[in-house]
Design a protein around this motif. Structure first.
Motif, short mmCIF file in Angstrom:
data_model
loop_
_atom_site.label_atom_id
_atom_site.label_comp_id
_atom_site.label_asym_id
_atom_site.label_seq_id
_atom_site.Cartn_x
_atom_site.Cartn_y
_atom_site.Cartn_z
N SER A 1 0.83 -1.20 0.00
CA SER A 1 0.00 0.00 0.00
C SER A 1 0.87 1.25 0.00
O SER A 1 1.63 1.50 0.95
N LEU A 2 0.77 2.04 -1.08
CA LEU A 2 1.47 3.32 -1.14
C LEU A 2 0.68 4.40 -0.39
O LEU A 2 1.25 5.36 0.11
N SER A 3 -0.63 4.22 -0.34
CA SER A 3 -1.46 5.20 0.37
C SER A 3 -1.28 5.12 1.88
O SER A 3 -1.77 5.98 2.61
N ALA A 4 -0.55 4.07 2.35
CA ALA A 4 -0.31 3.95 3.79
C ALA A 4 0.46 5.15 4.32
O ALA A 4 0.27 5.57 5.47
N PHE A 5 1.33 5.74 3.49
CA PHE A 5 2.09 6.91 3.94
C PHE A 5 1.15 8.09 4.20
O PHE A 5 1.28 8.79 5.20
N ILE A 6 0.20 8.30 3.29
CA ILE A 6 -0.77 9.37 3.47
C ILE A 6 -1.68 9.05 4.67
O ILE A 6 -1.99 9.92 5.48
N ALA A 7 -2.08 7.77 4.76
CA ALA A 7 -2.96 7.35 5.86
C ALA A 7 -2.30 7.58 7.21
O ALA A 7 -2.96 8.00 8.17
N ASN A 8 -1.01 7.30 7.31
CA ASN A 8 -0.31 7.48 8.58
C ASN A 8 -0.15 8.95 8.95
O ASN A 8 0.00 9.27 10.13
N LEU A 9 -0.16 9.82 7.94
CA LEU A 9 -0.07 11.24 8.22
C LEU A 9 -1.41 11.86 8.57
O LEU A 9 -1.49 12.77 9.40
N THR A 10 -2.49 11.35 7.97
CA THR A 10 -3.79 11.98 8.12
C THR A 10 -4.77 11.20 9.00
O THR A 10 -5.49 11.79 9.80
#
Length: 788
Positions: free
Chosen positions: A405-414
């Motif tokens: 999951s590449l969106s995990a980075f955004i998810a962990n920030l938001t």
């Protein structure tokens, strides 16, 4: 760090010993003698300060790894699993909170029971140990048991059985690691709950958990309450599959299982409070320990929770005592103790992911964070945290899920910061509710609003194209290479020890040539023709066959499916992971022999995740499964099946031998397409559920059906596979796709005897798991998942 390296080498040594023991059989007596001998020699070497002492210690731990795993595989003489196949009455105690499902006016209940006594008609009453799973269906008015209740259940004790394919979690192995060795499916008349003797602490914890969820449901919408309960205490109960899928896509589904993240968050808050009131050192460590212990108890003391709690106590205890540098040694020691205590843990996904992520955080986070000093702290911290954890588990993610999951980075920030706030506020609200119900309800209402925001953000991220990327499966060798390269990249292995002083770190001519050669070799390897393969996937009582061409193009014939069970989608849970495991991202053809649920039920889920170019369908009335497939997928061409149709892909010849023109609007077995796959000298005949009358039509047509491998019709039912048909096919191998202990009695004994009389080698998915044939056109090889 020298001590840490040495302990890590012992961990690796024990793991190697366990892997050896999992492949070969050894005598416990011989191993015990070798451990004793190695211990004597090691003690003497340490006493005399010989240089060989460290090597002897490593040898000792290698033998200990082999011994521990071998010892754990020997069943107790009182093991309840020894009665598999017998009609028995088991007396025991409900060991876990039961899972309850409502089906109309019936309740389906799943108990995990710790057995204490067993009554067998052949052997009488005997003491027994071990756990069994009891599935019961009873009237909604009849009360169900709770954790700690005594229980008496009568029925046939059956062996555990799951889907035996690579690429999916081994549910049977997971149950066996938890001590479960059999199952009983029974009706309400054969089960009695005895509530007069309970285990007090288990009962009180179960009642407290029920009280908590009831309080949540009084204040919040039911799904919000289920999500909050999952976030706080773990579990997916009552959470919709859509929500779980969205959390998975964004890489934060672990939030719904109590993990090291939860433990660390709770412990960090407690530690912060201790610091605020000027309480530190040993007293703070004691309070952290008690807080984690209570939280783990509320989460159910499941093995993953216990492991996370142990790691949390060590890590946060080290911080409280001002000994953060000991975290490296703590991780190494805990992992060594755990695998020596329970060797099978190394095969457990939660253990692998937990320690992979923890190792990534301990070893990689500081280095990644230090290299991001130019970024704001609020951005550098979460990004480094996510990157370190992801890098630590990539080989396991690739093996089990084939997606990163590449969106995990955004998810962990938001999203994760909001969830952390929900955890703190939710726990505070539940505690405050015991003092002031109003304050507790206000806190839960705020949690519900925050959960609504989280769901919107999660679904938004999940819908972003390219939010996850495909990862090919790593084998053990690739995994070792990955971790060695990672250790080199972050400076834990000196470049000189690998002979790569400047080839990668400097853009020298030699380095550029080497990198180019590696890339070209990888490209050639990926595009080099492989043998054609035909996979008979274990989908229980159903059919699913994957055909892969020499250049990796894919055809799927049938998709499996469980009749009457909407909660478990074979396509999503079994076939799709199998396809991803073998690198299938596009299907050139999806061929459905006919529309019955056990052949087409998984098609819709597969079409949602994998691109399909062409769909070949029988000419019959569209079943519900096929209607859902055509309604919820796009980009395909629908092709009606006709006798004589040909498809050629990379030299693989696919022919429709039989396609009935059904005049009925309903789905029936006689409309089953019959497909023949040929590559070189070998061929495979796929007959679906075709019955004897359809076989007669094929024989009368004079079609050439002689084949090396026959997929036996209708799961081995007596209504298929006539002697005349078998004589015309003349197969060397027969494959029966069938579910274990199915209620239809498949495969039929007469059919099995007929195959035996013709000296045909038989493979069955219920006994062999997935069955894979490979051929270069001349030589044919066969392998099966269970190697039976």
């Amino acid at each position: 760090m020298d001590n840490v390296k040495f302990i890590n080498s012992l961990v690796v040594t024990v793991v190697i010993g366990i892997l050896i023991a999992s492949k070969y059989t050894f005598s416990i007596n011989v191993l015990s003698f070798l451990v004793f001998l190695a211990a004597i020699c090691t003690s003497w070497a340490i006493y005399r300060k010989y240089k060989a002492a460290q090597l002897l210690i490593i040898l000792l731990f290698l033998i200990m790894g082999v011994l521990r795993f071998t010892h754990d595989q020997v069943p107790s003489p009182y093991e309840v699993g020894r009665y598999v196949g017998h009609e028995v009455t088991v007396y025991g105690r409900i060991d876990e909170s039961p899972q309850i499902y409502f089906a109309g006016d019936k309740i389906r209940t799943r108990y995990v029971v710790s057995s204490e006594k067993i009554l067998d008609g052949e052997k009488g009453t005997a003491f027994c140990v071990g756990k069994i799973v009891v599935n019961s269906s009873h009237d909604i008015k009849k009360p169900t048991g709770t954790i700690g209740d005594k229980i008496r259940v009568t029925g046939e004790l059956q062996a555990l059985h799951g889907f035996n394919n690579p690429g999916i979690l081994d549910s049977v192995a997971s149950l066996k690691r938890a001590g479960v060795s059999g199952r009983i499916t029974t009706s309400s008349g054969q089960i009695d709950i005895l509530t007069d003797d309970k285990s007090d602490w288990q009962e009180k914890i179960a009642m407290l958990r029920e009280k908590v969820i009831l309080f949540m449901k009084q204040v919040m919408p039911h799904e919000d309450a289920a999500i909050l309960f999952g976030i706080l205490f773990g579990g997916y109960k009552d959470i919709s599959q859509e929500v779980i899928s969205a959390f998975s896509t964004t890489g934060i589904v672990h939030i719904l299982s109590v993990s090291g993240t939860h433990i660390a968050l709770v412990a960090s808050v407690i530690l912060w409070l201790c610091n605020r009131i000027k309480l530190n050192g040993k007293f703070a460590a004691l309070i952290v320990f008690l807080a984690i212990l209570i939280y783990a108890a509320l989460a159910g003391f499941t093995p993953p929770v216990v492991r996370s709690a142990v790691m949390g106590i060590l890590a946060l205890g080290a911080v409280a005592l001002g000994r953060e540098k000991d975290s490296y040694q703590a991780l190494a020691l805990v992992s060594l103790v755990m695998i020596l205590f329970k060797p099978e843990l190394i095969f457990d996904i939660s253990f692998q992911l937990s320690f992979g992520a923890t190792g990534g955080l301990i070893y990689l986070f500081p280095k990644i964070y230090s290299r991001m000093s130019s970024l704001p702290q609020w951005l550098a911290g979460p990004f480094a945290l996510t990157a370190a954890a992801q890098l630590g588990v990539i080989p396991f993610i690739a093996w089990y899920f084939n997606a990163l999951s590449l969106s995990a980075f955004i998810a962990n920030l938001t999203i994760v910061p909001i969830i952390e706030l929900i955890v703190i506020l939710g726990l505070a609200g539940l505690l405050a509710g015991n003092i002031s119900v109003t304050i507790g309800k206000i806190a839960l209402v705020i949690c519900s609003l925050a959960i609504g925001l989280v769901l919107k953000l999660v679904k938004l991220l999940a819908a972003i194209p390219g939010g996850s990327i495909y990862l090919p499966s790593f084998n053990i060798l690739a995994g070792v290479f990955y971790y060695v390269f990672l250790a080199y990249l972050f400076g834990y292995i000196p470049a000189k020890s690998l002979g790569l002083v400047s080839l990668f770190r400097r853009w020298t001519l030699e380095g550029i040539i080497l990198i180019t050669a590696i890339c070209l070799s990888a490209l050639l390897y990926l595009n080099y023709p492989r043998p054609a393969s035909v996979h008979f996937i274990d989908v229980a009582q159903g059919d699913a066959t994957l055909v892969k061409t020499p250049h990796g193009r894919a055809i799927l014939i049938d998709t499996g499916g469980l009749a009457g069970q909407s909660s478990f989608d074979i396509g999503e849970k079994v076939v799709l992971p199998y396809l991803r495991h073998y690198g299938v991202q596009t299907l050139d053809y999806l061929i459905l022999t006919h529309g019955h649920q056990d052949h087409a039920g998984g098609a819709e889920a597969i079409a949602k995740k994998i691109s399909i170019k062409n769909i070949l369908l029988a000419r019959e009335g569209y079943s519900v499964s096929i209607q859902k497939l055509l309604k919820n997928s796009s980009g395909y061409t629908v092709i009606p099946a006709y006798t004589g149709q040909n498809i050629i892909l990379d030299g693989v010849f696919i022919e429709v031998i039989y396609a009935a023109d059904s005049q009925s609007k309903t789905v029936n077995n006689e409309a089953s397409n019959v497909i023949r796959i040929t590559y070189g000298q070998h061929s495979f005949l796929i007959t679906g559920d075709l019955e004897v009358s359809g076989e007669s039509v094929i024989l009368d047509s004079g079609s050439h059906i002689k084949s090396t491998v026959l997929k036996v019709g209708h799961h081995g039912a007596k209504t298929s596979t006539s002697p005349e048909f078998l004589h015309a096919v003349l197969p060397q191998y027969a494959v029966i796709s069938v579910g274990a202990n199915n209620r239809y009695g498949h495969p039929n004994k007469e059919v099995l005897q007929l195959l035996k009389d013709h000296e045909i080698e038989v493979y069955r998915t219920d006994k062999n798991g997935a069955i894979v044939f490979e051929t270069d056109g001349k030589i044919l090889s066969v392998d099966n998942y269970l190697n039976d």
